[in-house]
Design a protein around this motif. Sequence first.
Motif, mmCIF file in Angstrom:
data_model
loop_
_atom_site.group_PDB
_atom_site.id
_atom_site.type_symbol
_atom_site.label_atom_id
_atom_site.label_comp_id
_atom_site.label_asym_id
_atom_site.label_seq_id
_atom_site.Cartn_x
_atom_site.Cartn_y
_atom_site.Cartn_z
ATOM 1 N N ILE A 159 -1.970 -11.657 -4.364
ATOM 2 C CA ILE A 159 -1.644 -12.545 -5.321
ATOM 3 C C ILE A 159 -0.121 -13.025 -5.294
ATOM 4 O O ILE A 159 -0.030 -14.305 -5.494
ATOM 5 N N VAL A 160 0.660 -12.182 -5.097
ATOM 6 C CA VAL A 160 2.211 -12.708 -4.937
ATOM 7 C C VAL A 160 2.189 -13.626 -3.880
ATOM 8 O O VAL A 160 2.971 -14.667 -4.066
ATOM 9 N N LEU A 161 1.513 -13.361 -2.782
ATOM 10 C CA LEU A 161 1.884 -14.247 -1.605
ATOM 11 C C LEU A 161 0.948 -15.655 -2.064
ATOM 12 O O LEU A 161 1.389 -16.679 -1.923
ATOM 13 N N GLY A 162 0.015 -15.579 -2.874
ATOM 14 C CA GLY A 162 -1.056 -16.863 -3.158
ATOM 15 C C GLY A 162 -0.025 -17.470 -4.074
ATOM 16 O O GLY A 162 -0.277 -18.880 -4.088
ATOM 17 N N LEU A 163 0.655 -17.128 -5.057
ATOM 18 C CA LEU A 163 1.516 -17.576 -5.921
ATOM 19 C C LEU A 163 2.528 -18.364 -5.168
ATOM 20 O O LEU A 163 3.091 -19.689 -5.670
ATOM 21 N N VAL A 164 3.195 -17.578 -4.127
ATOM 22 C CA VAL A 164 4.390 -18.338 -3.395
ATOM 23 C C VAL A 164 3.885 -19.773 -2.617
ATOM 24 O O VAL A 164 4.376 -20.601 -2.726
ATOM 25 N N ALA A 165 2.527 -19.467 -2.386
ATOM 26 C CA ALA A 165 1.864 -20.647 -1.424
ATOM 27 C C ALA A 165 1.706 -21.895 -2.521
ATOM 28 O O ALA A 165 1.900 -22.949 -2.003
ATOM 29 N N LEU A 166 1.280 -21.385 -3.764
ATOM 30 C CA LEU A 166 0.871 -22.532 -4.853
ATOM 31 C C LEU A 166 2.234 -23.307 -5.139
ATOM 32 O O LEU A 166 2.364 -24.466 -5.277
ATOM 33 N N PRO A 207 -3.277 -2.418 -4.072
ATOM 34 C CA PRO A 207 -1.951 -3.006 -3.798
ATOM 35 C C PRO A 207 -2.293 -4.001 -2.647
ATOM 36 O O PRO A 207 -1.441 -4.867 -2.776
ATOM 37 N N ILE A 208 -3.258 -4.181 -1.748
ATOM 38 C CA ILE A 208 -3.529 -4.987 -1.013
ATOM 39 C C ILE A 208 -3.694 -6.550 -1.757
ATOM 40 O O ILE A 208 -3.371 -7.595 -1.725
ATOM 41 N N VAL A 209 -4.544 -6.438 -2.774
ATOM 42 C CA VAL A 209 -4.982 -7.416 -3.631
ATOM 43 C C VAL A 209 -3.499 -7.833 -4.510
ATOM 44 O O VAL A 209 -3.175 -9.086 -4.659
ATOM 45 N N ALA A 210 -2.957 -7.074 -5.160
ATOM 46 C CA ALA A 210 -1.822 -7.306 -5.869
ATOM 47 C C ALA A 210 -0.716 -8.038 -4.886
ATOM 48 O O ALA A 210 -0.045 -9.108 -5.431
ATOM 49 N N MET A 211 -0.353 -7.695 -3.699
ATOM 50 C CA MET A 211 0.491 -8.430 -2.650
ATOM 51 C C MET A 211 -0.052 -9.732 -2.483
ATOM 52 O O MET A 211 0.726 -10.767 -2.271
ATOM 53 N N VAL A 246 0.840 -1.393 -0.112
ATOM 54 C CA VAL A 246 -0.012 0.048 -0.175
ATOM 55 C C VAL A 246 0.916 1.158 0.161
ATOM 56 O O VAL A 246 0.794 2.213 -0.582
ATOM 57 N N ARG A 247 1.947 1.181 0.621
ATOM 58 C CA ARG A 247 2.946 2.287 0.888
ATOM 59 C C ARG A 247 3.661 2.600 -0.387
ATOM 60 O O ARG A 247 3.937 3.683 -0.811
#
Length: 200
Positions: free
Chosen positions: A104-111, A98-102, A86-87
């Motif tokens: 997605i990144v975290l979700g891809l790491v989890a996958l 920005p929250i959703v974008a991050m 967000v910052r």
Amino acid sequence: MRDEHAARSIERGLRDEWGMSGLAIVAMGMAAYASIVLSHLDYVPIWDGRIYADCVLAAADRLSFAALGCAGHNSQAYTLPLAMAVRWLPGPSGSGVPIVAMNIVLGLVALAALARLLGHLLPGRGHALERALTCSAVAVHPLFTASTLQPNLDFGTLVFALPCICALVERRVMAATVLGCLLVFTKEPALIVYGIFVLS
């Protein structure tokens, strides 16, 4: 030169273990996941998601340990990357993009961690299709995609739990310890989850 050789070795290992069709299915599942979430960027969080989104937006203004704890939870490890996004990511003030974008990144790491973990549970090229389809099914599961859009601490627990259990299975003690510390600072039940992982 050594880094290039290591990268080629990893790439060769992935191809041997998963096969090109398995890797393609996982890649398509991840792409579908990101596409589904990105097609709903106008979504406005409600209920608990609104509380957590407001917490992240406020924490972005004053990054402190206390501010990163949302709704009385020890959520600092999950809230910090969202607040940093967000910052630093461009967008209108108060935007949830920005929250959703991050997420997605975290979700891809989890996958990616799930794919690696499935490689231990169902090893060998003979199970590549099952692993790929399982990973892709999780990627497009409504609960997983909705949790990416609607900020919630349980998503953060999942994001850190998958790489943590993967590190434990691979006996990477230092990585498991770091990931375990991050895991317990997503929500209180994560402490129980981490304890079960370690005892197992």
